[in-house]
Design a protein around this motif. Structure first.
Motif, PDB file in Angstrom:
ATOM      1  N   ALA A 298      -5.855  -5.112  -2.790  1.00 55.18           N
ATOM      2  CA  ALA A 298      -5.401  -5.798  -4.442  1.00 55.18           C
ATOM      3  C   ALA A 298      -5.745  -4.826  -5.233  1.00 55.18           C
ATOM      4  CB  ALA A 298      -5.820  -7.231  -4.349  1.00 55.18           C
ATOM      5  N   ARG A 299      -5.273  -4.867  -6.751  1.00 51.79           N
ATOM      6  CA  ARG A 299      -5.410  -3.591  -6.943  1.00 51.79           C
ATOM      7  C   ARG A 299      -5.299  -4.209  -8.532  1.00 51.79           C
ATOM      8  NH1 ARG A 299      -5.541   2.059  -5.901  1.00 51.79           N
ATOM      9  NH2 ARG A 299      -5.751   2.649  -3.521  1.00 51.79           N
ATOM     10  N   PHE A 300      -6.194  -3.906  -9.445  1.00 52.19           N
ATOM     11  CA  PHE A 300      -5.763  -3.751 -11.143  1.00 52.19           C
ATOM     12  C   PHE A 300      -5.674  -2.556 -11.726  1.00 52.19           C
ATOM     13  CE2 PHE A 300     -10.199  -3.382  -9.883  1.00 52.19           C
ATOM     14  CZ  PHE A 300     -10.847  -2.219 -10.787  1.00 52.19           C
TER      15      PHE A 300
ATOM     16  N   ASP B 286     -10.655   8.719 -12.962  1.00 48.53           N
ATOM     17  CA  ASP B 286     -11.567   8.507 -11.852  1.00 48.53           C
ATOM     18  C   ASP B 286     -10.769   8.642 -10.375  1.00 48.53           C
ATOM     19  OD1 ASP B 286      -9.268   7.027 -11.673  1.00 48.53           O
ATOM     20  OD2 ASP B 286      -9.999   4.851 -10.772  1.00 48.53           O
ATOM     21  N   ASP B 287      -9.313   9.494 -10.623  1.00 47.51           N
ATOM     22  CA  ASP B 287      -8.608  10.001  -9.552  1.00 47.51           C
ATOM     23  C   ASP B 287      -7.852  11.411  -9.255  1.00 47.51           C
ATOM     24  OD1 ASP B 287      -7.308   8.498  -7.073  1.00 47.51           O
ATOM     25  OD2 ASP B 287      -5.806   8.389  -8.114  1.00 47.51           O
ATOM     26  N   ILE B 288      -7.622  11.705 -10.934  1.00 45.47           N
ATOM     27  CA  ILE B 288      -7.079  12.986 -10.411  1.00 45.47           C
ATOM     28  C   ILE B 288      -7.864  14.232 -11.809  1.00 45.47           C
ATOM     29  CG2 ILE B 288      -4.960  14.115 -10.636  1.00 45.47           C
ATOM     30  CD1 ILE B 288      -3.251  11.938  -9.615  1.00 45.47           C
TER      31      ILE B 288
ATOM     32  N   ALA C  65       0.904  -0.894   0.664  1.00 44.02           N
ATOM     33  CA  ALA C  65      -0.205  -0.066  -0.264  1.00 44.02           C
ATOM     34  C   ALA C  65       1.040   1.476  -0.101  1.00 44.02           C
ATOM     35  CB  ALA C  65      -1.223   0.006   1.709  1.00 44.02           C
ATOM     36  N   ARG C  66       0.395   2.401  -0.247  1.00 45.03           N
ATOM     37  CA  ARG C  66       1.050   3.781   0.024  1.00 45.03           C
ATOM     38  C   ARG C  66       1.511   3.836   1.382  1.00 45.03           C
ATOM     39  NH1 ARG C  66      -1.578   7.662   0.587  1.00 45.03           N
ATOM     40  NH2 ARG C  66      -3.503   7.092   0.245  1.00 45.03           N
ATOM     41  N   LEU C  67       2.376   4.746   1.504  1.00 44.93           N
ATOM     42  CA  LEU C  67       2.935   4.401   2.750  1.00 44.93           C
ATOM     43  C   LEU C  67       3.030   6.244   2.984  1.00 44.93           C
ATOM     44  CD1 LEU C  67       6.337   1.750   2.140  1.00 44.93           C
ATOM     45  CD2 LEU C  67       3.907   1.981   4.088  1.00 44.93           C
TER      46      LEU C  67
ATOM     47  N   LYS D 152       2.181   9.590 -10.601  1.00 47.97           N
ATOM     48  CA  LYS D 152       0.775   9.541 -10.275  1.00 47.97           C
ATOM     49  C   LYS D 152       0.373  10.793  -9.069  1.00 47.97           C
ATOM     50  CE  LYS D 152      -3.581   5.930  -9.438  1.00 47.97           C
ATOM     51  NZ  LYS D 152      -4.419   6.954  -9.874  1.00 47.97           N
ATOM     52  N   LYS D 153       0.119  10.280  -8.403  1.00 49.77           N
ATOM     53  CA  LYS D 153       0.338  11.192  -6.388  1.00 49.77           C
ATOM     54  C   LYS D 153       1.668  12.001  -6.294  1.00 49.77           C
ATOM     55  CE  LYS D 153      -3.330   8.405  -5.075  1.00 49.77           C
ATOM     56  NZ  LYS D 153      -4.489   9.180  -5.533  1.00 49.77           N
ATOM     57  N   CYS D 154       2.481  10.929  -6.674  1.00 51.70           N
ATOM     58  CA  CYS D 154       3.670  12.520  -6.577  1.00 51.70           C
ATOM     59  C   CYS D 154       3.620  13.193  -7.365  1.00 51.70           C
ATOM     60  CB  CYS D 154       5.201  11.737  -6.677  1.00 51.70           C
ATOM     61  SG  CYS D 154       5.327  10.500  -5.234  1.00 51.70           S
TER      62      CYS D 154
ATOM     63  N   PRO E  28     -13.471  10.964   0.096  1.00 48.36           N
ATOM     64  CA  PRO E  28     -11.740   9.669   0.716  1.00 48.36           C
ATOM     65  C   PRO E  28     -11.242   8.631  -0.019  1.00 48.36           C
ATOM     66  CG  PRO E  28     -12.946  10.849   2.217  1.00 48.36           C
ATOM     67  CD  PRO E  28     -13.445  10.732   0.714  1.00 48.36           C
ATOM     68  N   SER E  29     -10.219   8.054   0.128  1.00 45.89           N
ATOM     69  CA  SER E  29     -10.616   6.071   0.163  1.00 45.89           C
ATOM     70  C   SER E  29     -11.779   5.914   0.839  1.00 45.89           C
ATOM     71  CB  SER E  29      -9.148   5.442   0.502  1.00 45.89           C
ATOM     72  OG  SER E  29      -8.037   6.965   0.227  1.00 45.89           O
ATOM     73  N   ALA E  30     -11.985   4.228   0.126  1.00 43.60           N
ATOM     74  CA  ALA E  30     -12.543   3.787   0.473  1.00 43.60           C
ATOM     75  C   ALA E  30     -15.057   4.199   0.530  1.00 43.60           C
ATOM     76  CB  ALA E  30     -12.301   3.004   2.055  1.00 43.60           C
TER      77      ALA E  30
ATOM     78  N   GLU F  79      -6.244  18.115  -8.791  1.00 42.44           N
ATOM     79  CA  GLU F  79      -7.282  17.696  -7.041  1.00 42.44           C
ATOM     80  C   GLU F  79      -7.247  16.626  -7.477  1.00 42.44           C
ATOM     81  OE1 GLU F  79      -7.968  19.526  -5.196  1.00 42.44           O
ATOM     82  OE2 GLU F  79      -7.178  21.107  -5.528  1.00 42.44           O
ATOM     83  N   HIS F  80      -7.777  15.679  -6.274  1.00 44.60           N
ATOM     84  CA  HIS F  80      -7.538  14.759  -5.929  1.00 44.60           C
ATOM     85  C   HIS F  80      -9.268  13.937  -5.836  1.00 44.60           C
ATOM     86  CE1 HIS F  80      -7.936  10.393  -2.903  1.00 44.60           C
ATOM     87  NE2 HIS F  80      -7.320  10.042  -4.668  1.00 44.60           N
ATOM     88  N   MET F  81      -9.362  14.101  -7.307  1.00 44.25           N
ATOM     89  CA  MET F  81     -10.781  13.454  -7.656  1.00 44.25           C
ATOM     90  C   MET F  81     -11.669  13.242  -8.765  1.00 44.25           C
ATOM     91  SD  MET F  81     -12.436  17.893  -7.868  1.00 44.25           S
ATOM     92  CE  MET F  81     -12.637  18.815  -6.004  1.00 44.25           C
TER      93      MET F  81
HETATM   94  C1  OXD Z   1      -5.637   6.796  -3.255  1.00 43.40           C
HETATM   95  C2  OXD Z   1      -5.417   5.554  -4.677  1.00 43.40           C
HETATM   96  O1  OXD Z   1      -5.505   5.984  -2.582  1.00 43.40           O
HETATM   97  O2  OXD Z   1      -6.373   6.329  -5.876  1.00 43.40           O
HETATM   98  O3  OXD Z   1      -6.546   7.848  -3.504  1.00 43.40           O
HETATM   99  O4  OXD Z   1      -4.989   4.639  -4.646  1.00 43.40           O
END
Ligand code: OXD
Ligand code: MN
Length: 600
Positions: A382-384, A290-292, A73-75, A221-223, A263-265, A241-243
């Motif tokens: 777990a991811r795809f 779906d994320d950014i 996972a992300r740390l 991605k996140k960085c 937020p996540s989940a 944005e995380h959008m």
């Molecule tokens: C998150 C992801 O944790 O997109 O937001 O992986």
């Protein structure tokens, strides 16, 4: 050693030389980004035991890979924002002094790629060459990262051409597992002792050490697209944005675009790909991302958004035909699965994919598994990884110029207090509700479940002081001619017995339709202390038997509970100290004052 003459950017050549001298790889490979290269690297990963090729009939051109159990996972606690002045990183980021961090990383990267290939991956977040794009170059010793980057970003020669002699973001990554001559490699090399994910905000560079996983290792991605870009956006007057971004097409063919942060989940990817209920004839959701989201005001003061990514790195557990049929279609082929379970016939499985688990599986650690086992078969994270081109709901019109945003939506997972939906009265109140966004850590039914504040769903992703970020959002509102309306949603409210009050998933379309109507001034509603809320008859209930009494419970805003919530925001806002924009405290007080009569 590969011929490096494809690199004509002298700063890049020099940086490659420096990294090569520091990390001492066996060889260097500059990724051209071609399909043939992707296939070759995937075959290399199969031969190395990192990838398992899935059954070609069931899941063509797809692979399963199992990470090290310590690298899943992300740390967040190993993610650092390095600024000369600690206050510029702010109280919500892990901070480190740039010079000390550079010294520590120089020590760790020294010889870290011995026995491995060093991949040079030119990548563009956003269409290469477009004014809105940002070009980075990731150097990594992970072939898994190289193939994942091919799905998640534009990479290779077209990016080098677009780069020309210009500046690029330096993204250095090593799994931190050098091999001595004769050492046997493991399927998922990483460093058990040292992990760092670092944004150097003084020169905009990024470094990641010790982890091969997702958001730690795919540095575009996140960085880059969030931590680095958010700071650039603040300086240049735009938003990273995380959008998710989605288009909602009505039966007349008009599309309204919405950007939403959760937020996540909270089911962000499912929402981005929502399939409207069957009775919603002619309504369509078109996915842009779906994320950014990168969002900029154009010359007329309209906000235009792009999704800088070209793929999805989605959470597998819980994804199924009901929760996200579009994603199920997308991942039917050409997909990399990480930490899913393997079926005896060479396909993947995860919790929630089917109602009944298969009778026998190999779990995400490679161990035999049956439904009697008291552990999940797939890792919960777990991811795809799949290209967005495979997603049936992708918006064909999401061109490089971006789509106009008419509404922002913020939502957390909250079992109480917050109604299904409300519209903020103005931009400033909208920013307030986003700045105090939170989500319950667990799906706990108890009313006392702890809320983790996650402002704008950006807590681990804002690359500078979050108080300055709030100020940036507030100032954005002043610059826009037609500032989008801002909404809060909550799909997760529960009744006293702990049952969800709202069916969610496809039914969220009903809320989305109301939001779209509000942006067109055709949606009804009534004023409430929290903002503007829909009445029962303002929602389109076609095809769903949902009674008025349950709706009332779902929409109820108890003045005492809301006042407690607002009181609870005080400590959160005060944690930003002097840098907190005064407007937020003023807004909080105004909301509390408006509630006072209702509490008596
Ligand atoms: C998150 C992801 O944790 O997109 O937001 O992986
Ligand atoms: Mn995310």
């Amino acid at each position: 050693m590969q011929d490096l003459t494809v690199i004509t950017n002298s700063a890049l050549s020099q940086w490659i030389d420096e990294v090569q001298a520091l990390c001492e790889p066996d060889q260097v490979h500059v990724c051209d980004g071609s399909d043939a290269e992707y296939e070759r690297l995937c075959s290399t990963l199969v031969a190395a035991g990192t990838f398992i090729r899935l059954n070609e009939d069931k899941r063509p051109n797809s692979f399963l890979c199992r990470s090290d159990p310590g690298d899943v996972a992300r740390l967040e606690h190993r993610t650092f924002v390095c600024t000369a002045d600690r206050d510029d990183a702010g109280p919500t980021n892990y901070w480190a002094d740039p010079a000390s961090m550079r010294a520590e990383l120089a020590r760790l990267f020294k010889g870290s790629m011995r026995g491995r290939t060093m991949y040079v991956i030119p990548f563009s977040m956003g269409e290469p060459g477009s004014e809105l794009a940002m070009i980075g170059v990731q150097i990594t010793d992970s072939a898994y990262v190289a193939v994942s980057m091919k799905l998640m970003a534009h990479i290779g020669l077209p990016v080098l051409r677009a780069l020309g002699a210009s500046e690029f973001v330096r993204c250095l990554h090593s799994v931190g597992a050098p091999l001595a001559p004769g050492d046997r490699d493991v399927p998922w090399p990483c460093n058990a002792e040292h992990k760092y994910i670092v944004s150097f905000q003084d020169d905009g560079s990024i470094a990641s050490f010790g982890s091969g996983y997702g958001g730690n290792a795919l540095l575009g991605k996140k960085c880059l697209a969030l931590r680095t870009a958010s700071l650039k956006g603040r300086k240049e007057g735009w938003l990273a944005e995380h959008m998710l971004i989605m288009g909602v097409e009505d039966p007349a063919g008009k599309t309204t675009y919405v950007a939403a942060a959760f937020p996540s989940a909270c089911g962000k990817t499912n929402f981005a790909m929502l399939l409207p209920p069957e009775d919603f004839d002619g309504w369509k959701v078109k996915t842009v991302g779906d994320d950014i989201a990168w969002i900029r005001p154009d010359a007329d003061g309209t906000l235009l958004a792009i999704n800088p990514e070209t793929g999805f790195f989605g959470v597998a557990p819980g994804t199924n035909d009901k929760t996200n049929p579009n994603m199920i279609a997308a991942i039917s082929r050409d997909t990399i699965f990480t930490n899913c379970a393997l079926t005896p016939d060479g396909d993947v499985w995860w919790e929630g994919l089917t109602e009944e688990p298969p009778p026998a599986l190999v779990d995400w650690r490679g161990l035999d598994w049956t439904p009697e086992a008291s552990r999940p078969a797939a890792h919960p994270n777990a991811r795809f990884t799949v290209s967005r081109a495979r997603c049936p709901s992708m918006d064909p019109a999401a061109d490089p110029a971006g789509v106009p945003i008419s509404a922002f939506v913020f939502g957390g997972r909250l079992s109480h207090t917050f109604p299904l939906v409300f519209e903020a009265r103005d931009w400033r109140e909208g920013v307030y509700w986003a700045a105090t966004l939170g989500s319950e850590a667990t799906a706990a039914a108890e009313n006392q479940a702890a809320t983790r504040r996650d402002p704008f769903a950006m807590l681990p992703f804002c690359g500078y002081n979050m108080a300055d970020y709030f100020a940036h959002w507030l100032s954005m509102g002043d610059r826009l001619v037609n500032a989008p309306a801002i909404f809060r949603v909550n799909w997760f409210r529960r009744d006293e017995g702990g049952a969800f009050l709202w069916p969610g998933f496809r039914q969220n379309m009903r809320v989305l339709k109301w939001i779209v109507q509000r942006t067109e001034n055709t949606g009804g509603g009534q004023a409430a202390p929290i903002g503007l809320v829909p009445r029962y008859d303002d929602i389109d209930w076609r095809g769903l038997d949902y009674d008025g009494q349950t709706f009332e419970a779902l929409m109820k805003v108890d003045p005492t509970e809301l006042a407690q919530e607002l009181q609870g925001h005080d400590a959160w806002l005060q944690s930003f100290g002097q840098r907190l924009p005064a407007e937020l405290s003023v807004t909080r007080q105004a909301l509390l004052d408006a509630l006072a009569p209702a509490q008596n």
